[in-house]
Scaffold this motif. Structure first.
Motif, PDB file in Angstrom:
ATOM      1  N   ILE A 121       0.837  -1.202   0.000  1.00 54.14           N
ATOM      2  CA  ILE A 121       0.000   0.000   0.000  1.00 54.14           C
ATOM      3  C   ILE A 121       0.874   1.256   0.000  1.00 54.14           C
ATOM      4  O   ILE A 121       0.609   2.208  -0.742  1.00 54.14           O
ATOM      5  CB  ILE A 121      -0.926   0.020   1.232  1.00 54.14           C
ATOM      6  CG1 ILE A 121      -1.753  -1.260   1.314  1.00 54.14           C
ATOM      7  CG2 ILE A 121      -1.831   1.241   1.212  1.00 54.14           C
ATOM      8  CD1 ILE A 121      -2.814  -1.405   0.269  1.00 54.14           C
ATOM      9  N   HIS A 122       1.933   1.251   0.817  1.00 56.29           N
ATOM     10  CA  HIS A 122       2.817   2.414   0.843  1.00 56.29           C
ATOM     11  C   HIS A 122       3.409   2.694  -0.533  1.00 56.29           C
ATOM     12  O   HIS A 122       3.644   3.826  -0.901  1.00 56.29           O
ATOM     13  CB  HIS A 122       3.970   2.191   1.831  1.00 56.29           C
ATOM     14  CG  HIS A 122       3.572   2.405   3.258  1.00 56.29           C
ATOM     15  ND1 HIS A 122       2.883   1.472   3.985  1.00 56.29           N
ATOM     16  CD2 HIS A 122       3.769   3.459   4.091  1.00 56.29           C
ATOM     17  CE1 HIS A 122       2.682   1.932   5.212  1.00 56.29           C
ATOM     18  NE2 HIS A 122       3.200   3.141   5.305  1.00 56.29           N
ATOM     19  N   ARG A 123       3.674   1.595  -1.268  1.00 56.68           N
ATOM     20  CA  ARG A 123       4.359   1.773  -2.548  1.00 56.68           C
ATOM     21  C   ARG A 123       3.424   2.193  -3.677  1.00 56.68           C
ATOM     22  O   ARG A 123       3.882   2.573  -4.744  1.00 56.68           O
ATOM     23  CB  ARG A 123       5.106   0.483  -2.924  1.00 56.68           C
ATOM     24  CG  ARG A 123       6.556   0.532  -2.435  1.00 56.68           C
ATOM     25  CD  ARG A 123       7.244  -0.781  -2.696  1.00 56.68           C
ATOM     26  NE  ARG A 123       6.919  -1.746  -1.654  1.00 56.68           N
ATOM     27  CZ  ARG A 123       6.951  -3.064  -1.838  1.00 56.68           C
ATOM     28  NH1 ARG A 123       7.250  -3.562  -3.001  1.00 56.68           N
ATOM     29  NH2 ARG A 123       6.669  -3.876  -0.827  1.00 56.68           N
ATOM     30  N   SER A 176      -5.727  -2.453   5.433  1.00 56.89           N
ATOM     31  CA  SER A 176      -4.892  -1.893   6.492  1.00 56.89           C
ATOM     32  C   SER A 176      -3.872  -2.918   6.960  1.00 56.89           C
ATOM     33  O   SER A 176      -2.762  -2.575   7.361  1.00 56.89           O
ATOM     34  CB  SER A 176      -5.758  -1.420   7.666  1.00 56.89           C
ATOM     35  OG  SER A 176      -6.222  -2.527   8.394  1.00 56.89           O
ATOM     36  N   MET A 177      -4.235  -4.207   6.874  1.00 53.08           N
ATOM     37  CA  MET A 177      -3.268  -5.252   7.222  1.00 53.08           C
ATOM     38  C   MET A 177      -2.204  -5.360   6.148  1.00 53.08           C
ATOM     39  O   MET A 177      -1.022  -5.480   6.442  1.00 53.08           O
ATOM     40  CB  MET A 177      -3.984  -6.582   7.404  1.00 53.08           C
ATOM     41  CG  MET A 177      -4.822  -6.594   8.665  1.00 53.08           C
ATOM     42  SD  MET A 177      -5.848  -8.067   8.705  1.00 53.08           S
ATOM     43  CE  MET A 177      -6.626  -7.875  10.299  1.00 53.08           C
ATOM     44  N   GLU A 208      -2.319   0.765  14.273  1.00 55.31           N
ATOM     45  CA  GLU A 208      -2.500   2.221  14.272  1.00 55.31           C
ATOM     46  C   GLU A 208      -3.841   2.581  13.647  1.00 55.31           C
ATOM     47  O   GLU A 208      -4.528   3.490  14.112  1.00 55.31           O
ATOM     48  CB  GLU A 208      -1.375   2.905  13.480  1.00 55.31           C
ATOM     49  CG  GLU A 208      -0.012   2.821  14.118  1.00 55.31           C
ATOM     50  CD  GLU A 208       0.732   1.552  13.731  1.00 55.31           C
ATOM     51  OE1 GLU A 208       0.113   0.689  13.060  1.00 55.31           O
ATOM     52  OE2 GLU A 208       1.903   1.408  14.115  1.00 55.31           O
ATOM     53  N   PHE A 209      -4.176   1.840  12.582  1.00 49.16           N
ATOM     54  CA  PHE A 209      -5.433   2.101  11.898  1.00 49.16           C
ATOM     55  C   PHE A 209      -6.603   1.880  12.860  1.00 49.16           C
ATOM     56  O   PHE A 209      -7.497   2.716  12.983  1.00 49.16           O
ATOM     57  CB  PHE A 209      -5.560   1.164  10.688  1.00 49.16           C
ATOM     58  CG  PHE A 209      -6.936   1.137  10.088  1.00 49.16           C
ATOM     59  CD1 PHE A 209      -7.370   2.163   9.269  1.00 49.16           C
ATOM     60  CD2 PHE A 209      -7.811   0.090  10.371  1.00 49.16           C
ATOM     61  CE1 PHE A 209      -8.645   2.145   8.734  1.00 49.16           C
ATOM     62  CE2 PHE A 209      -9.084   0.067   9.835  1.00 49.16           C
ATOM     63  CZ  PHE A 209      -9.500   1.097   9.017  1.00 49.16           C
ATOM     64  N   PHE A 210      -6.548   0.769  13.574  1.00 49.50           N
ATOM     65  CA  PHE A 210      -7.633   0.438  14.489  1.00 49.50           C
ATOM     66  C   PHE A 210      -7.770   1.498  15.580  1.00 49.50           C
ATOM     67  O   PHE A 210      -8.867   1.985  15.870  1.00 49.50           O
ATOM     68  CB  PHE A 210      -7.353  -0.935  15.115  1.00 49.50           C
ATOM     69  CG  PHE A 210      -8.487  -1.444  15.948  1.00 49.50           C
ATOM     70  CD1 PHE A 210      -9.639  -1.961  15.360  1.00 49.50           C
ATOM     71  CD2 PHE A 210      -8.417  -1.386  17.339  1.00 49.50           C
ATOM     72  CE1 PHE A 210     -10.689  -2.412  16.133  1.00 49.50           C
ATOM     73  CE2 PHE A 210      -9.467  -1.832  18.120  1.00 49.50           C
ATOM     74  CZ  PHE A 210     -10.605  -2.348  17.513  1.00 49.50           C
TER      75      PHE A 210
END
Lengths: 259, 281
Positions: free
Chosen positions: A15-17, A55-56, A63-65
């Motif tokens: 996701i970051h990429r 998010s996983m 952090e998301f939770f």
């Protein structure tokens, strides 16, 4: 003191990429689908089967939770209660409290709307957690967003914590000269005034100096800007964006078709 | 012709009654290191802004006379073209941080991004500039987490990286410790020797005497004195007009009255003072 106002967590993940625009498209698509898809359970399914797994995948679930529950749960709960009580639909009263009554329909209605808000804010949280603001802005600038606009967004994010710190300094300085900040509410309200002057006027002077400083560094130059960081935009990014666009169109079409 | 050429420059800020600069004539050669001294309100910063194009382009107001740098005239140029030749760094480092960047490295690259320098060249120029001012170890820090002196170095580096032909500095070391100040002055001196023209506003007379080629003393918007650092900085005119004077100069001047200083010239730096007093013994 906070160094900056940003949720971003630096980690390496799929996701970051992703290209920032792809992630932004993902947010918008999920929100549009959650609000337009005609099936009752769509937002719930999106949350469970798309946003939480994403998010996983982005390795930011804890952090998301934490952020999502802290940020949204109170607002979504409030929204849920208000709608459950005040939505005048349905016959089948389940619960009565003086003149307020909850029907099965209003309960379902409120649940879905709370869920929609939950989807909206939680995808946005996911986006902020996995996207560096300056990456987003330089990518959007490269795609034609005016540099001034990007500058306003980023500098606001950075300067707000600085202003907060400055307000603290001014309060401390005023208190050391005997300003009352701890007694009755009225007195404390009055003590805000001596803070506002230095903070606001000081900031105005700063704005002028900062304008000179960035102008001296070619901010209004007519050359095409370049960017220090290369932000990849792969074929897979483009593919994902097309898929998302298709989903949005399908969802809106289904909404129009079935209603 | 001189690289920097000011002819009869008179300037008045909007909504003020007296001119901030009055009939300034100043010629500076390429590669020269000129220091500007003067009491508060003498027009030092205004002169810096005039050289850097912000007077009159940014501040508006009324200006007469001509300002030329590298054969271009300020009034016929636009600010965004002007800043390619003339770099400006000023006193308050906090306000010189763009706010658009999260690390010192990005902050220094900001100007190069704006003028469209290609990525690879940008990286090597930022590296070189940081090495020059000794802030390599700060590259990944947030500019806002730095001390005042470090921020001043970042501000200076952000301008140096743009490789201006004329560098205008308005008290660039006011928040640095003596060691930092010496290093930065050394760097600026070296830039001047490599051909960059430098105009510097500074209150620390000892440093000026050691590093500058020429001193211009401003008073009420006009040039009061101009010449070699030791001549200007030890002039009685300066003491009479409320300028800051090096403590070594004041000591020797007092010594001269008491017959303890026998040399003709007064000192500005500690070394000169020691030398002079030894000479007596």
């Amino acid at each position: 003191m906070h160094e900056r106002l940003s949720f971003h967590i630096k980690r390496d993940s799929l996701i970051h990429r992703l290209n920032p625009l792809t992630k932004l498209a993902l947010v918008l698509a999920l929100v549009v689908v959650a609000f337009t898809a005609p099936w009752y359970w769509t937002p719930h399914i999106l949350l469970l089967l798309a946003i939480i797994p994403l998010s996983m995948l982005g390795r930011v679930f804890p952090e998301f939770f934490k952020t999502a529950t802290r940020l949204i749960l109170p607002a979504a709960t409030f929204l849920f209660l208000m709608q459950a009580f005040f939505q005048p639909i349905g016959e089948d009263v389940i619960f009565k409290f003086y003149f307020l009554d909850i029907t099965q329909e209003s309960l379902m209605f409120a649940f879905r709307n709370a869920m929609r808000v939950f989807v909206m804010v939680s995808t946005f949280t996911l986006f902020l957690l996995t996207t560096h603001p300056s990456e987003l802005m330089s990518d959007l600038t490269r795609r034609g967003l005016p540099g001034q606009f990007a500058y306003v967004i980023i500098s606001t994010l950075q300067i707000l914590p600085q202003m907060q710190a400055k307000a603290q300094t001014i309060i401390a300085a005023q208190r050391s000269r005997g300003l009352d900040t701890e007694s009755t509410f009225l007195k404390r309200a009055g003590s805000v005034l001596p803070l506002v002057g230095p903070l606001v006027f000081g900031s105005l002077v700063e704005v002028e100096e900062r304008a000179i400083a960035i102008e001296a560094r070619g901010f209004t130059s007519k050359h095409a800007k370049t960017s220090l960081h290369e932000i990849p935009d792969l074929a897979s990014d483009k593919f994902i964006r097309w898929v998302l666009l298709a989903l949005v169109i399908l969802s809106i079409a289904a909404n129009l078709w079935l209603s | 012709m001189a690289f920097v050429n000011l002819q009869n420059v008179t300037y008045q800020y909007p909504l003020t009654k007296t001119p901030a600069l009055q009939n300034i004539n100043l010629q500076i050669n390429e590669g020269e290191f000129v220091a500007i001294v003067g009491p508060n309100g003498a027009g030092k910063s205004t002169l810096c802004y005039a050289l850097a194009g912000f007077v009159p382009h940014f501040f508006k107001g009324e200006i007469s006379g001509t300002i030329e740098v590298a054969d271009k005239e300020s009034s016929k140029s636009t600010l965004d073209e002007w800043v390619l030749n003339v770099g400006l760094a000023f006193q308050n480092p906090f306000n010189q941080i763009s706010g658009a960047k999260y690390t010192v490295f990005e902050e220094i690259a900001f100007g190069l991004e704006n003028i469209g320098v290609p990525r690879e060249e940008m990286k090597s120029r930022v590296e070189d500039a940081m090495a020059l001012t000794g802030i390599r170890d700060l590259a990944d820090r947030s500019p806002y987490s730095l001390s005042g002196g470090q921020q001043q170095r970042v501000a200076l580096t952000s301008i140096l990286v743009m490789q201006p032909r004329l560098l205008v500095l308005d008290e660039p070391t006011s928040q640095m410790d003596p060691i930092g100040t010496r290093e930065v002055f050394g760097t600026i001196r070296k830039m001047a020797e490599d051909g960059m023209t430098v105009v510097l506003v500074e209150h620390k007379m000892e440093w000026i005497a050691q590093f500058a080629d020429r001193v211009v003393a401003l008073k009420d918007g006009s040039v009061l004195l101009e010449g070699k650092p030791n001549e200007v900085l030890t002039s009685t005119l300066l003491a009479e007009n409320g300028f800051g004077i090096s403590r070594y100069t004041s000591t020797a001047r007092e010594g001269k009255k008491q017959g303890l200083w026998k040399k003709e010239n007064l000192p500005v730096t500690l070394d000169e003072a020691v030398e002079g007093f030894k000479h007596n013994a």
